[in-house]
Design an enzyme around this catalytic site. Sequence first.
Site, PDB file in Angstrom:
ATOM      1  N   GLY A  12       0.790  -1.230   0.000  1.00 45.14           N
ATOM      2  CA  GLY A  12       0.000   0.000   0.000  1.00 45.14           C
ATOM      3  C   GLY A  12       0.815   1.270   0.000  1.00 45.14           C
ATOM      4  N   LEU A  93     -10.469  -7.151 -13.273  1.00 46.05           N
ATOM      5  CA  LEU A  93     -11.841  -6.789 -12.903  1.00 46.05           C
ATOM      6  C   LEU A  93     -12.822  -7.136 -14.011  1.00 46.05           C
ATOM      7  CD1 LEU A  93     -10.925  -3.316 -11.399  1.00 46.05           C
ATOM      8  CD2 LEU A  93     -11.487  -5.387 -10.119  1.00 46.05           C
ATOM      9  N   ASN A 107      -6.284   3.847 -11.948  1.00 44.17           N
ATOM     10  CA  ASN A 107      -5.270   2.831 -11.694  1.00 44.17           C
ATOM     11  C   ASN A 107      -3.905   3.406 -12.028  1.00 44.17           C
ATOM     12  OD1 ASN A 107      -4.267   0.160 -11.120  1.00 44.17           O
ATOM     13  ND2 ASN A 107      -4.019  -0.142 -13.324  1.00 44.17           N
ATOM     14  N   HIS A 109      -0.102   2.034 -13.326  1.00 41.24           N
ATOM     15  CA  HIS A 109       0.532   0.868 -13.941  1.00 41.24           C
ATOM     16  C   HIS A 109       2.001   1.166 -14.212  1.00 41.24           C
ATOM     17  CE1 HIS A 109       0.767  -2.870 -16.146  1.00 41.24           C
ATOM     18  NE2 HIS A 109       1.404  -2.225 -17.113  1.00 41.24           N
ATOM     19  N   SER A 136       2.309   4.972 -15.604  1.00 40.77           N
ATOM     20  CA  SER A 136       1.139   5.658 -16.154  1.00 40.77           C
ATOM     21  C   SER A 136      -0.012   5.607 -15.162  1.00 40.77           C
ATOM     22  CB  SER A 136       0.672   4.978 -17.450  1.00 40.77           C
ATOM     23  OG  SER A 136       1.718   4.852 -18.391  1.00 40.77           O
ATOM     24  N   ASP A 145      -5.514  -2.672 -18.304  1.00 39.75           N
ATOM     25  CA  ASP A 145      -4.466  -1.662 -18.440  1.00 39.75           C
ATOM     26  C   ASP A 145      -4.620  -0.871 -19.742  1.00 39.75           C
ATOM     27  OD1 ASP A 145      -3.313  -2.533 -16.039  1.00 39.75           O
ATOM     28  OD2 ASP A 145      -2.077  -4.022 -17.070  1.00 39.75           O
TER      29      ASP A 145
END
Length: 213
Positions: A12, A93, A107, A109, A136, A145
Amino acid sequence: MKRIVVLISGTGSNMQAIVDACEKQQINGEVVAVIANKETAKGLGKAADRGIATHALSHKAFDSREAYDAELQALIDTYQPDLVILAGFMRILTADFTRHFAGRMLNIHPSLLPKYKGVNTHQRALDAGDKEHGVSVHFVTEELDGGPVVLQAKVPVFEGDTGDDLQARVHEQEHRIYPLVVKWFCDDRLALGAQGVELDNQPLGPQGYASED
């Protein structure tokens, strides 16, 4: 203030960077919950120490990806989030889940998308002989992605680098640009429109706002 839910699978570190920015009032938002798909995720303890609600929802307790995502979606919705942040959440997902949170899920990546979708991005960059690598931040869509990029940061690849060397260099940039993108969203500057990503009501190019060096 915007309500933020963060999904993690491990330490995290990006979650912590965003929580720090919220607490310093650099982001007009509050992380109201952190959810992990692993009970052993160290980030859960870090969030609990900051007084944030935490949940461990193991995917192993469900017989299908669809069943897990439906339960995860219901749990997230109890917090009525304005924004859902994937911060090292190592799950593919389902389409229903991504559509439910369309335009309000981000997100990060570790590659210069569209290069190296998926895993092992640092080693793949080294194996390809790339001279630069990076990270990114993008909106999440049904394509893995493959959502529209908001912001990228580049790092150099030096001779003799290992995957760990690149990972450390990329992590430093992750902790810089992810809070910035979250800030834009929470300030109502950033949106996913019909024509793609918009910042200050202006459409961005395919590689996002800018490639930061």
